[in-house]
Design an enzyme around this catalytic site. Structure first.
Site, PDB file in Angstrom:
ATOM      1  N   ARG A  90       9.593   7.472   6.594  1.00  0.00           N
ATOM      2  CA  ARG A  90       8.848   8.689   6.277  1.00  0.00           C
ATOM      3  C   ARG A  90       7.869   9.049   7.373  1.00  0.00           C
ATOM      4  O   ARG A  90       7.266   8.159   7.975  1.00  0.00           O
ATOM      5  CB  ARG A  90       8.011   8.483   5.009  1.00  0.00           C
ATOM      6  CG  ARG A  90       8.786   8.669   3.763  1.00  0.00           C
ATOM      7  CD  ARG A  90       7.990   8.230   2.585  1.00  0.00           C
ATOM      8  NE  ARG A  90       7.900   6.779   2.562  1.00  0.00           N
ATOM      9  CZ  ARG A  90       7.557   6.084   1.502  1.00  0.00           C
ATOM     10  NH1 ARG A  90       7.249   6.697   0.392  1.00  0.00           N
ATOM     11  NH2 ARG A  90       7.498   4.774   1.550  1.00  0.00           N
ATOM     12  N   SER A 152       6.416  -2.440   7.909  1.00  0.00           N
ATOM     13  CA  SER A 152       6.387  -3.406   6.798  1.00  0.00           C
ATOM     14  C   SER A 152       7.191  -4.661   7.073  1.00  0.00           C
ATOM     15  O   SER A 152       8.164  -4.968   6.368  1.00  0.00           O
ATOM     16  CB  SER A 152       6.899  -2.737   5.537  1.00  0.00           C
ATOM     17  OG  SER A 152       6.196  -1.567   5.338  1.00  0.00           O
ATOM     18  N   ASP A 206       2.770  -2.577   4.704  1.00  0.00           N
ATOM     19  CA  ASP A 206       2.761  -1.671   3.542  1.00  0.00           C
ATOM     20  C   ASP A 206       1.801  -2.128   2.438  1.00  0.00           C
ATOM     21  O   ASP A 206       1.247  -1.308   1.706  1.00  0.00           O
ATOM     22  CB  ASP A 206       4.178  -1.447   2.983  1.00  0.00           C
ATOM     23  CG  ASP A 206       4.971  -2.729   2.779  1.00  0.00           C
ATOM     24  OD1 ASP A 206       4.432  -3.822   3.056  1.00  0.00           O
ATOM     25  OD2 ASP A 206       6.124  -2.641   2.321  1.00  0.00           O
TER      26      ASP A 206
HETATM   27  C1  BGC Z   1       7.962  -8.047   4.677  1.00  0.00           C
HETATM   28  C2  BGC Z   1       6.532  -7.703   4.358  1.00  0.00           C
HETATM   29  C3  BGC Z   1       6.487  -6.491   3.468  1.00  0.00           C
HETATM   30  C4  BGC Z   1       7.348  -6.698   2.238  1.00  0.00           C
HETATM   31  C5  BGC Z   1       7.380  -5.504   1.326  1.00  0.00           C
HETATM   32  C6  BGC Z   1       8.769  -8.165   3.400  1.00  0.00           C
HETATM   33  O1  BGC Z   1      10.124  -8.375   3.680  1.00  0.00           O
HETATM   34  O2  BGC Z   1       7.991  -9.250   5.384  1.00  0.00           O
HETATM   35  O3  BGC Z   1       5.798  -7.494   5.550  1.00  0.00           O
HETATM   36  O4  BGC Z   1       5.148  -6.269   3.085  1.00  0.00           O
HETATM   37  O5  BGC Z   1       8.677  -6.966   2.649  1.00  0.00           O
HETATM   38  O6  BGC Z   1       7.914  -4.376   1.948  1.00  0.00           O
END
Ligand code: BGC
Length: 465
Positions: A90, A152, A206
């Site tokens: 996004r 994320s 995130d």
């Molecule tokens: C990532 C995290 C993320 C989570 C939720 C995981 O696979 O390592 O950094 O916060 O997914 O999206």
């Protein structure tokens, strides 16, 4: 810890079949002893992760995000944010004026698989192209905008605007990016095009975006949780407890710590809860033998987990008359959305049967549908318990009078029962602790814009000091 949860019972009349099903799902039901053990290992891995000289490596990264403050509502201006990690990418424009509701513009883009699994430069070029497309379509090309980048994935953060990728997770795997700074790669891609006036002021996970969005809605927010494709959480930790953060931090009492609990168990500490079904899900995942905790229930895996149990039930001739239809024999054919829809069916089996029909089961009986529904419930309950163990540990650790837990993510939003289950288990596991779970809609993306706004405010304050 006292538990008063009444497990659902399988609603079929065939006693022999019930026994067989119960035997097959039994490993997915956590005993009180296992729950306590998960909590103990979670707490000791957190302590190791925060330690400067850990006796052994922790599977929890406990990453300092360099965010010393959540939003206080005084931020103003125009910001851009990017959200990369889950099913969609996004670009978001955010206009903040104190005392007024924030204005947002959002556009979703799909990241094609070859870019998710290819050369890093191509992926970041695509992101820069989307920024240009978004700004052009919204007449923003003339503006100079600070950008918050929600990336994320596990990162080592050296500063608010430096995020070195530790490993990819979920559906991404561009190997040449591991060990590189995602901000630098994005800035290079933006500069190479030279057609927008945007600069990255913050890179955030995130969960961090979500805690920020939560704080925008409710100032008691102190935990951010993502329960979507993957799963992870962050929380406000006291500075004196982050042993590994060396040097002086004048005027800072707390900082947001990204736990990276998706990887909880990667060092074997959760092997005692892993079932044959979990191992099968892991074996055919994109990044095998990693991200143990999130593979136990997160959106990318929960459907497949249910499917693994169903396959076992069919092999024992307890389900579908012992016949596994072709579509259902394919990995990932059963999805998180199927689990949510089946769990949402309050009476009758119409929805469940139509899902089964899509999966090639032409004539599912009521008993078949009841068994499938039961498996979805058992897998969901275990997921809710596992998340609640960690949430309750955090509540006890933080020991604040009242904590709001901001949550975002497709699984939490779409699953009809997770909210209530997590509220129930967390209160049982953290007796006397006041908390409530709120949905921080689009916390990841919009929250990253808010982090950019807080970063700009803190910089201004520093310059005026
Ligand atoms: C990532 C995290 C993320 C989570 C939720 C995981 O696979 O390592 O950094 O916060 O997914 O999206």
């Amino acid at each position: 810890m006292d538990f008063h949860f009444v497990f659902p019972r399988l609603a079929i009349s065939n006693i022999q079949k019930t026994k067989e099903v119960d035997g097959i799902v039994a490993p997915l039901i956590l005993s009180k002893k296992q729950i306590n053990e998960v909590r103990n290992v979670f707490e000791s891995e957190m302590a190791l992760g925060l330690s400067k000289t850990p006796a052994k490596p922790s599977c929890l990264q406990m990453e300092n995000t360099y965010i010393p403050e959540l939003t206080d509502g005084s931020e103003q201006g125009e910001f851009l944010s990017l959200d990369l990690g889950g099913t969609n990418f996004r670009v978001i424009y955010l206009h903040l004026e104190p005392g007024k509701p924030a204005d947002y513009l959002v556009k979703y883009y799909t990241v094609p698989e070859p870019l998710r699994l290819g050369k890093g430069e191509d992926l970041f070029d695509f992101l820069a192209e989307c920024i240009y497309d978004f700004m052009k379509n919204n007449n923003l090309l003339e503006k100079k905008l600070p950008l918050g980048f929600c990336f994320s994935f596990p990162m080592v953060q050296k500063a608010l605007d430096i995020g070195i990728l530790v490993t990819w997770t979920k559906s991404f795997n561009c190997p040449d990016v591991v060990g590189k700074d995602a901000v630098e790669m994005l800035n290079n891609a933006i500069d190479k095009r030279g057609d927008t006036n945007v600069h990255v002021v913050a890179v955030v996970n995130d969960t961090t975006g979500t805690i920020m969005k939560g704080a925008y809605i409710d100032h008691k927010c102190a935990i951010g949780l993502i329960l979507g494709t993957g799963c992870n959480a962050c929380y406000l930790e006291r500075i004196d407890r982050i042993e590994k953060w060396e040097g002086e931090h004048p005027g800072i009492n707390e900082v947001v710590v990204d736990i990276e609990w998706g990887a909880f168990g990667d060092n074997g500490v959760l092997d005692f809860v892993k079932t044959e079904y979990d191992r099968a899900v892991d074996d055919q995942s994109l990044l095998v033998h990693s991200f143990t905790f999130e593979k136990l229930f997160a959106g990318k895996y929960i459907g497949e987990l249910v499917r693994q149990v169903l396959v076992k039930l069919v092999s024992k001739s307890v389900l579908f008359n012992g016949q596994l239809p072709d579509p259902m024999s394919k990995n990932n054919s059963f999805t998180a959305a199927d689990v949510s829809n089946i769990e949402g069916e309050n009476s009758g089996f119409e929805t469940t049967k139509s899902i089964l029909q899509r999966l090639g089961v032409a004539k599912a009986t009521d008993d078949d549908a009841a068994i499938v529904k039961y498996v979805c419930a058992i897998v969901t309950i275990r997921g809710a318990q596992l998340v609640s163990i960690c949430l309750s540990s955090l509540l006890i650790r933080m020991d604040k009078p009242d904590v709001t837990i901001a949550i975002d993510g497709s699984l939490y939003k779409k699953h009809p029962k997770l909210h209530n289950l997590m509220t129930h288990f967390t209160s049982e596991m953290a007796p006397g602790k006041k908390f409530h779970l709120i949905l921080a809609e689009d916390g990841s993306g919009k929250g990253a814009g808010l982090v950019a706004a807080v970063a700009v405010r803190l910089n201004k304050n520093k310059l005026n000091a």
